[in-house]
Design an enzyme around this catalytic site. Structure first.
Site, PDB file in Angstrom:
ATOM      1  N   ASN A 236      -4.854   7.288  -6.073  1.00  0.00           N
ATOM      2  CA  ASN A 236      -5.555   8.540  -5.734  1.00  0.00           C
ATOM      3  C   ASN A 236      -4.765   9.778  -6.161  1.00  0.00           C
ATOM      4  O   ASN A 236      -4.422  10.646  -5.363  1.00  0.00           O
ATOM      5  CB  ASN A 236      -5.912   8.600  -4.233  1.00  0.00           C
TER       6      ASN A 236
ATOM      7  N   ARG B 258       2.582   9.394  -5.520  1.00  0.00           N
ATOM      8  CA  ARG B 258       2.224  10.695  -6.124  1.00  0.00           C
ATOM      9  C   ARG B 258       2.703  10.776  -7.570  1.00  0.00           C
ATOM     10  O   ARG B 258       2.988   9.769  -8.187  1.00  0.00           O
ATOM     11  CB  ARG B 258       2.767  11.878  -5.306  1.00  0.00           C
TER      12      ARG B 258
ATOM     13  N   HIS C 270       1.717   5.253  -1.626  1.00  0.00           N
ATOM     14  CA  HIS C 270       1.391   6.461  -2.398  1.00  0.00           C
ATOM     15  C   HIS C 270       2.695   7.063  -2.907  1.00  0.00           C
ATOM     16  O   HIS C 270       3.519   7.526  -2.114  1.00  0.00           O
ATOM     17  CB  HIS C 270       0.672   7.491  -1.518  1.00  0.00           C
TER      18      HIS C 270
ATOM     19  N   ASP D  82       1.381   2.442   3.573  1.00  0.00           N
ATOM     20  CA  ASP D  82       0.536   3.635   3.420  1.00  0.00           C
ATOM     21  C   ASP D  82       1.396   4.890   3.530  1.00  0.00           C
ATOM     22  O   ASP D  82       0.944   5.929   4.010  1.00  0.00           O
ATOM     23  CB  ASP D  82      -0.613   3.670   4.434  1.00  0.00           C
TER      24      ASP D  82
ATOM     25  N   LYS E 244      -8.778  -0.244  -6.019  1.00  0.00           N
ATOM     26  CA  LYS E 244      -8.874   0.385  -4.689  1.00  0.00           C
ATOM     27  C   LYS E 244     -10.175   1.164  -4.567  1.00  0.00           C
ATOM     28  O   LYS E 244     -10.441   2.070  -5.350  1.00  0.00           O
ATOM     29  CB  LYS E 244      -7.674   1.315  -4.492  1.00  0.00           C
TER      30      LYS E 244
ATOM     31  N   HIS F  47       0.869  -1.189   0.000  1.00  0.00           N
ATOM     32  CA  HIS F  47       0.000   0.000   0.000  1.00  0.00           C
ATOM     33  C   HIS F  47       0.899   1.229   0.000  1.00  0.00           C
ATOM     34  O   HIS F  47       1.417   1.636   1.040  1.00  0.00           O
ATOM     35  CB  HIS F  47      -0.905  -0.003   1.243  1.00  0.00           C
TER      36      HIS F  47
ATOM     37  N   HIS G 126     -10.476   1.194   1.493  1.00  0.00           N
ATOM     38  CA  HIS G 126     -10.250   2.127   2.605  1.00  0.00           C
ATOM     39  C   HIS G 126     -11.523   2.078   3.439  1.00  0.00           C
ATOM     40  O   HIS G 126     -12.515   2.707   3.093  1.00  0.00           O
ATOM     41  CB  HIS G 126      -9.989   3.549   2.089  1.00  0.00           C
TER      42      HIS G 126
ATOM     43  N   HIS H 104       3.411  14.321   1.821  1.00  0.00           N
ATOM     44  CA  HIS H 104       2.849  15.648   1.529  1.00  0.00           C
ATOM     45  C   HIS H 104       3.987  16.639   1.731  1.00  0.00           C
ATOM     46  O   HIS H 104       4.800  16.455   2.643  1.00  0.00           O
ATOM     47  CB  HIS H 104       1.709  15.986   2.491  1.00  0.00           C
TER      48      HIS H 104
ATOM     49  N   HIS I 141      -4.804  -0.823   5.649  1.00  0.00           N
ATOM     50  CA  HIS I 141      -4.306  -0.111   6.847  1.00  0.00           C
ATOM     51  C   HIS I 141      -5.231  -0.241   8.049  1.00  0.00           C
ATOM     52  O   HIS I 141      -5.761   0.750   8.542  1.00  0.00           O
ATOM     53  CB  HIS I 141      -4.004   1.361   6.540  1.00  0.00           C
TER      54      HIS I 141
ATOM     55  N   ALA J  38      -3.582  14.688   5.662  1.00  0.00           N
ATOM     56  CA  ALA J  38      -3.416  13.389   6.318  1.00  0.00           C
ATOM     57  C   ALA J  38      -2.409  12.539   5.563  1.00  0.00           C
ATOM     58  O   ALA J  38      -2.494  12.418   4.342  1.00  0.00           O
ATOM     59  CB  ALA J  38      -4.755  12.673   6.391  1.00  0.00           C
TER      60      ALA J  38
HETATM   61  C1  NCD Z   1      -3.395   8.989   2.167  1.00  0.00           C
HETATM   62  C2  NCD Z   1      -2.898  10.033   1.147  1.00  0.00           C
HETATM   63  O1  NCD Z   1      -2.369  11.058   1.573  1.00  0.00           O
HETATM   64  O2  NCD Z   1      -3.023   9.772  -0.044  1.00  0.00           O
HETATM   65  N1  NCD Z   1      -3.480   9.601   3.455  1.00  0.00           N
HETATM   66  C3  NCD Z   1      -3.467   8.970   4.646  1.00  0.00           C
HETATM   67  O3  NCD Z   1      -3.634   9.625   5.672  1.00  0.00           O
HETATM   68  N2  NCD Z   1      -3.270   7.679   4.754  1.00  0.00           N
HETATM   69  C4  NCD Z   1      -4.685   8.417   1.695  1.00  0.00           C
HETATM   70  C5  NCD Z   1      -5.130   7.210   2.470  1.00  0.00           C
HETATM   71  O4  NCD Z   1      -4.591   6.124   2.301  1.00  0.00           O
HETATM   72  O5  NCD Z   1      -6.049   7.345   3.275  1.00  0.00           O
HETATM   73 ZN    ZN Z   2      -3.253   5.031   1.580  1.00  0.00          ZN
END
Ligand code: NCD
Ligand code: ZN
Length: 335
Positions: free
Chosen positions: A40, A16, A14, A240, A95, A12, A134, A244, A168, A256
Site C-alpha cells: 500500500n 514504506r 509495512h 502489521d 493483498k 505482515h 484486510h 507514520h 491482523h 492509523a
Molecule cells: C496500516 C498502514 O498504515 O499502512 N495501518 C494500520 O492501522 N494497520 C494499514 C493496514 O494494515 O490497515
Molecule cells: Zn497492515
C-alpha cells in the site's frame, strides 16, 4: 534465561518507501529473516515492474543484513490470468483491501464477493497464489471485522483451493472461523495481543496505539492470546508494523498504524514467558509461516535474554510502541 529464535518471520509488514524505508528496512532486517511486504504505497504496487523496483529499494536499504523481502501485489480485479502467471514468479501473495478502509487503500475493491472477483480468484487459486485480506466492512468500527467474516466464509467456500489469510485478526469470532474452513489462515499482531480498546481510548487518548483494525474487547484479546500462545498451526505472526511520522500521529486526524518492528521479538518473549509458553514462540514467529507459505528463508538465529531493555524514544521521526518504557527481554546477539 535465554531463548534462540530461528529464522523469525514477520508475515505482515509495512516498510514504506523513500526516506522512511531507510529507517524501517534495516530495523526489520536486523532481527527478522524475512517479511511479507505490504503493497500500500502511493501509488500502490500493481505491476511487476513496481514489485521489482520496490524490492530493489528494500534490498538497498537493508545494507549488510541478510533478509528476504517476500513481495506482494495490491489486489486489482482487472488482473488477467496471463499477468498473474508471470507475476507469480515475483511475488509471494496478493493483498486485498476494501476501498478506503485503511491507510493508502483508496484504490482497493469496492465490492468484495465471489461473483465479482471470480476470474481473478479462480486464477490465483489455480496458480496457487495466496490471498491476503484486510477483512473489515464499512460498518461501526467495533463490528467491522465480525461483519466481514461472512465474506471470508463465502470466499473460502467458493474457492476451496485458494489459501486465504485473514490479516491482523482482532476478534474471537475470527479465531473461531479458522476451524471451519481448511483454507483459512490468519496473522496476529503484537499490539493486538497486548492491548484492548481501553488502552487506546479508555483513559487519555494514545495515538501511537491507534490502528486498523481497532483493538477490541478483553475477551477478543484472550482468544487471540489463546491461538498465539498455543501456536495454532494456522496462525502466524504478522506485526502489521505501520510507521507514520510523529507529525501524522500526534495530530488532528491521527493516521492509523502502530510501529512495532524493532521491539516485536523482545515484547513477544516477554508476553510468552509470562504466560509460560515460551516454547511455542518459535512456531508462532517462524515455523507456522514456513509451513503455510512453503518458505525457506535465509538462516538467522536471534538470541534473546531476559534482561531489561528500555525502548528507544524514537526511530528517526517514528515513535515505536513502548517508547521509553521497559521490556523484560532484549536481543543479545544475532547469528
Ligand atoms: C496500516 C498502514 O498504515 O499502512 N495501518 C494500520 O492501522 N494497520 C494499514 C493496514 O494494515 O490497515
Ligand atoms: Zn497492515
Amino acid at each position: 534465561m535465554k531463548i534462540i529464535l530461528k529464522d523469525p518471520l514477520d508475515m505482515h509488514l509495512h516498510l514504506r518507501d523513500g526516506e522512511m524505508l531507510k529507517i524501517t528496512a534495516p530495523l526489520s532486517a536486523k532481527y527478522f529473516s524475512g517479511a511479507l511486504i505490504m503493497p500500500n504505497l502511493i501509488p500502490p504496487v500493481t505491476s511487476i515492474e513496481q514489485v521489482e523496483s520496490y524490492k530493489k529499494r528494500i534490498l538497498q536499504a537493508i545494507g549488510e543484513n541478510v533478509f528476504k523481502p517476500y513481495m506482494t501485489l495490491f489486489f486489482k480485479d482487472s488482473y488477467s490470468y496471463e499477468f498473474l502467471k508471470e507475476a507469480k514468479k515475483h511475488i509471494t501473495a496478493i493483498k486485498l483491501y476494501p476501498a478506503g478502509i485503511t491507510t493508502n487503500s483508496e484504490g482497493g475493491v469496492s465490492k468484495i464477493d465471489s461473483f465479482s472477483l471470480k476470474e481473478v480468484l479462480e486464477a490465483m487459486s489455480e496458480l496457487e497464489i495466496p490471498l491476503c485480506v484486510h477483512g473489515e466492512s464499512e460498518g461501526f468500527v467495533m463490528d467491522r471485522e465480525s461483519e466481514f467474516l461472512s465474506v471470508y466464509e463465502e470466499l473460502a467456500r467458493e474457492f476451496p483451493k485458494l489459501k486465504i489469510i485473514m490479516e491482523h485478526i482482532t476478534t474471537k469470532d475470527a479465531v473461531n472461523l479458522l476451524e471451519k474452513y481448511e483454507n483459512l489462515y490468519a496473522t496476529i499482531t503484537l499490539h493486538h495481543l497486548y492491548i484492548t480498546l481501553d488502552d487506546v481510548a479508555g483513559g487519555l487518548l494514545r495515538p501511537h496505539l491507534f490502528c486498523k483494525p481497532i483493538a477490541k474487547r478483553p475477551e477478543d484479546r484472550m482468544a487471540l492470546r489463546k491461538a498465539a500462545f498455543s501456536a495454532h498451526p494456522k496462525v502466524m505472526f504478522g506485526s502489521d508494523s505501520a510507521p507514520h511520522p510523529v507529525s501524522k500521529k500526534e495530530s488532528l486526524g491521527c493516521a492509523a498504524g502502530v510501529f512495532t518492528a524493532p521491539i516485536a521479538l523482545q515484547a513477544l518473549c516477554d508476553l510468552f514467558e509470562k504466560a509460560d509458553v515460551l516454547d511455542n514462540l518459535q512456531k508462532f514467529v517462524s515455523d507456522n509461516a514456513k509451513n503455510i507459505y512453503s518458505l525457506t528463508p535465509p538462516k538467522k538465529e536471534v538470541v534473546l535474554v531476559k534482561e531489561e531493555y528500555e525502548v528507544e524514544e524514537r526511530f528517526g521521526d517514528v515513535v515505536p510502541m513502548f517508547s521509553k518504557e521497559k521490556i523484560g527481554w532484549r536481543v543479545e546477539s544475532v547469528l
